[in-house]
Design a protein around this motif. Structure first.
Motif, short mmCIF file in Angstrom:
data_model
loop_
_atom_site.label_atom_id
_atom_site.label_comp_id
_atom_site.label_asym_id
_atom_site.label_seq_id
_atom_site.Cartn_x
_atom_site.Cartn_y
_atom_site.Cartn_z
N ARG A 115 25.61 23.77 76.65
CA ARG A 115 24.76 24.94 76.85
C ARG A 115 25.01 25.57 78.21
NH1 ARG A 115 19.40 24.95 76.92
NH2 ARG A 115 19.11 26.78 75.61
N GLY A 117 27.84 25.76 79.60
CA GLY A 117 29.12 26.45 79.59
C GLY A 117 30.35 25.58 79.46
N VAL A 218 27.61 35.07 74.51
CA VAL A 218 28.08 33.71 74.78
C VAL A 218 29.55 33.73 75.16
CG1 VAL A 218 26.37 32.67 73.25
CG2 VAL A 218 28.61 33.29 72.34
N GLN A 223 29.39 27.74 72.29
CA GLN A 223 28.08 28.31 72.57
C GLN A 223 27.58 29.16 71.40
OE1 GLN A 223 28.11 30.14 76.52
NE2 GLN A 223 27.36 28.18 77.29
#
Length: 242
Positions: A115, A117, A218, A223
């Protein structure tokens, strides 16, 4: 943080003049040594440094500018999640690709790192060939996607997470075709596989994927899968919500 000399086994030739520059971050010296040996044995990869803490990983990312970071998620001082977020926020463009490592695939730290990255994860018990495949996949700009693991982690948290109205609003902007492409991404299909499934051309699929990522806000497919589950678009059965 320790910078490493560029070394390759004698008699091996680099695949190209610019091998992937890897920074290894793990608080266990034996793990770092093992990963270093695996990476350094490959002609297209090179270890440029090691870090024993999250803070050292951030410093190494900013100073050494690696192409890829092998990031342990559980480290003292600053864990891999926080280190990942800081690196992606503070590193000059293009930021390094980040591949997080864990002992257990149901480690919730992994989900938080994705989440934040991170571009994928691998298990520390993975075979050498699996590790190298993961490194090369992420290094070339792809996400290392394990849809079932992401699904299980996302669903385990869904009851505790408040509705994300902003994410639902973004999903509502997707066209029917884009929703179909997102559904296939959640199954872990590659662009060529999506093209074969839908009958679309590969370049058209790439365009749809780019639009999906853009509309959802995203970075990558990982993601996007997280967003699909957190919004309720994707469910335990794997089907995308109409």
């Amino acid at each position: 943080m320790v910078a490493a000399e560029r070394t390759h086994p004698p008699g091996r030739t680099l695949v190209n003049a610019d091998p992937v520059r890897v920074l290894i971050a793990d608080d266990e010296s034996l793990v770092r040594a093992g990963l270093h040996a695996i990476v350094a044995a490959e002609p297209d990869l090179t270890v440029i440094g090691e870090a024993a803490t999250g803070t050292e990983a951030v410093a190494g990312a900013l100073e050494l500018r690696p192409d890829l970071i092998l990031m342990d998620v559980r480290m003292p001082d600053l864990n891999g999640i926080e280190a990942t977020a800081r690196i992606l926020r503070e590193a000059p463009n293009p930021p390094p690709r980040i591949l997080v490592a864990t002992t257990f695939e149901n480690d919730e730290y992994i989900y938080d790192a994705l989440r934040a990255g991170a571009h994928g994860f691998l298990l520390k018990r993975a075979r050498t060939d699996e590790m190298l495949h993961a490194i090369r996949t992420v290094a070339r700009g792809d996400s290392l996607l394990y849809p079932s693991a992401i699904r299980d982690l996302a669903l385990s948290r869904s009851s505790a997470r408040a509705a994300n109205t902003e994410l639902e609003t973004r999903l509502a902007r997707l066209t029917d075709r884009e929703r179909e492409v997102l559904r296939l991404i959640t199954f872990g299909l590659s662009n060529p596989e999506i093209a074969a499934r839908t009958g679309l051309g590969l370049e058209t699929v790439k365009t749809h994927v780019a639009r999906v990522l853009g509309k959802l806000g995203v970075r990558d497919r990982t993601q996007a899968v997280i967003a699909a589950y957190e919004s309720g678009f994707a469910t335990a059965g794997g089907a995308g919500r109409g």
